[in-house]
Design a protein around this motif. Structure first.
Motif, PDB file in Angstrom:
ATOM      1  N   ASN A 199       0.765  -1.382  -0.020  1.00  0.00           N
ATOM      2  CA  ASN A 199      -0.107   0.126  -0.006  1.00  0.00           C
ATOM      3  C   ASN A 199       0.926   1.056  -0.150  1.00  0.00           C
ATOM      4  N   ASN A 200       1.886   1.349   0.408  1.00  0.00           N
ATOM      5  CA  ASN A 200       2.748   2.360   0.612  1.00  0.00           C
ATOM      6  C   ASN A 200       4.086   2.399  -0.318  1.00  0.00           C
ATOM      7  N   ILE A 201       4.498   1.601  -1.104  1.00  0.00           N
ATOM      8  CA  ILE A 201       5.571   1.333  -1.912  1.00  0.00           C
ATOM      9  C   ILE A 201       5.058   1.202  -3.602  1.00  0.00           C
ATOM     10  N   LYS A 202       5.175   2.162  -4.245  1.00  0.00           N
ATOM     11  CA  LYS A 202       4.719   2.171  -5.755  1.00  0.00           C
ATOM     12  C   LYS A 202       5.442   1.092  -6.273  1.00  0.00           C
ATOM     13  N   CYS A 203       4.737  -0.027  -6.914  1.00  0.00           N
ATOM     14  CA  CYS A 203       5.518  -1.000  -7.575  1.00  0.00           C
ATOM     15  C   CYS A 203       4.488  -1.708  -8.604  1.00  0.00           C
ATOM     16  N   ASN A 204       4.905  -2.648  -9.600  1.00  0.00           N
ATOM     17  CA  ASN A 204       4.085  -3.024 -10.401  1.00  0.00           C
ATOM     18  C   ASN A 204       4.196  -4.657  -9.895  1.00  0.00           C
ATOM     19  N   ARG A 205       4.856  -5.306  -9.334  1.00  0.00           N
ATOM     20  CA  ARG A 205       4.891  -6.623  -8.621  1.00  0.00           C
ATOM     21  C   ARG A 205       5.842  -6.901  -7.529  1.00  0.00           C
ATOM     22  N   ILE A 206       5.453  -7.895  -6.723  1.00  0.00           N
ATOM     23  CA  ILE A 206       6.359  -8.195  -5.647  1.00  0.00           C
ATOM     24  C   ILE A 206       6.631  -9.530  -5.848  1.00  0.00           C
ATOM     25  N   LYS A 207       8.008  -9.732  -5.785  1.00  0.00           N
ATOM     26  CA  LYS A 207       8.631 -11.202  -5.738  1.00  0.00           C
ATOM     27  C   LYS A 207       9.430 -11.506  -4.378  1.00  0.00           C
ATOM     28  N   VAL A 208       9.299 -12.717  -4.351  1.00  0.00           N
ATOM     29  CA  VAL A 208       9.595 -13.470  -3.179  1.00  0.00           C
ATOM     30  C   VAL A 208      10.248 -14.805  -3.277  1.00  0.00           C
ATOM     31  N   GLY A 209      11.273 -15.104  -2.735  1.00  0.00           N
ATOM     32  CA  GLY A 209      11.944 -16.514  -2.460  1.00  0.00           C
ATOM     33  C   GLY A 209      11.739 -17.108  -1.151  1.00  0.00           C
ATOM     34  N   THR A 210      11.518 -18.319  -1.155  1.00  0.00           N
ATOM     35  CA  THR A 210      11.601 -19.083   0.144  1.00  0.00           C
ATOM     36  C   THR A 210      12.061 -20.636  -0.067  1.00  0.00           C
ATOM     37  N   GLN A 211      12.439 -21.387   0.861  1.00  0.00           N
ATOM     38  CA  GLN A 211      12.882 -22.461   0.990  1.00  0.00           C
ATOM     39  C   GLN A 211      11.674 -23.537   0.804  1.00  0.00           C
ATOM     40  N   ILE A 212      11.753 -24.474   0.142  1.00  0.00           N
ATOM     41  CA  ILE A 212      10.833 -25.698  -0.381  1.00  0.00           C
ATOM     42  C   ILE A 212      10.364 -26.048   1.065  1.00  0.00           C
TER      43      ILE A 212
END
Length: 240
Positions: A199-212
């Motif tokens: 809501n507070n950071i202008k962006c087109n998409r969010i990406k994240v990586g995590t462990q399986i």
């Protein structure tokens, strides 16, 4: 293969040995084996640690790494969010805000005590105390201006109980680190921080990586509407 082995000075300092990131973007088995033998000869008198992340579908590549002694440590899965998060939660006890310098010590403590799935913690040749300190120093690097563009904190009675470290690049933001203290887990702090950031950071998409193996994180991202877009294998090599 030019520039195959990139020295990681920060991680070298954390592990007290030479650390290199192995770049295999332009890979063939023959030129890698040539570069690998050349590297070993030039560094025969050194202790070193090498890490590499490769796409899971590059079968010949990960087979070659295993042949020369690299160990598969982790499978990292990547999620992406391209649509607004539907917020149906009411975070009564948790206040969310951007971090300031007063939060550094508390954030460092959270990072030190609440990571168990990272590749450093999964590697049996890296002591858990060292792995904990890597995460602590990684998070505190934000306050030193060395890592990340933004940080969001979850506050319980005005004390940080969670943090979200963010890297912003070309219209998207990457969740670099996220952690919630054990005493505040189950209160929706992780979801609240991600929603606040969106809501507070202008962006087109969010990406994240995590462990399986990090099932709580996977469940969280799927609940918020993130979609699985890829998987990478993480390999480590220790020479002592």
């Amino acid at each position: 293969m030019k520039n195959t082995f990139h020295e990681d000075l920060w991680l070298s300092d954390q592990l007290s040995k030479n650390v290199y990131r192995l770049n295999l973007d332009s890979f063939t088995k023959e030129n890698f084996l040539f570069a690998w033998e050349d590297f070993k000869i030039k560094n025969s008198k050194k202790n070193y640690f090498i890490y590499s992340k490769i796409q899971s579908n590059r079968i010949k590549l990960w087979q070659t790494l295993e042949e020369v002694g690299f160990k598969l440590i982790d499978t990292n899965i990547e999620f992406e969010l391209n649509k607004p998060i539907i917020n149906n939660n009411n975070f009564v006890d948790i206040k969310i805000d951007f971090a300031n310098d007063l939060h550094q010590k508390a954030v460092g403590k959270i990072a030190k005590q609440n990571f168990i799935f990272s590749r450093f913690h999964l590697d049996p040749l890296i002591n858990n105390k060292i792995a904990n300190n890597i995460k602590k120093n990684w998070a505190e690097n934000f306050f030193l201006g060395k890592r990340g563009n933004k940080m969001v904190v979850a506050l319980l009675n005005n004390i940080p109980v969670g943090f979200l470290q963010i890297i912003i690049n070309k219209g998207e933001f990457l969740i670099d680190l996220i952690a919630v203290d054990k005493k505040a887990q189950g209160k929706g702090a992780a979801s609240a921080m991600i929603i606040f950031a969106e809501n507070n950071i202008k962006c087109n998409r969010i990406k994240v990586g995590t462990q399986i193996g990090n099932f709580p994180s996977i469940k969280l991202y799927q609940k918020l509407g993130f979609e699985l877009i890829g998987a990478d294998y993480v390999f480590h090599y220790h020479k002592s």
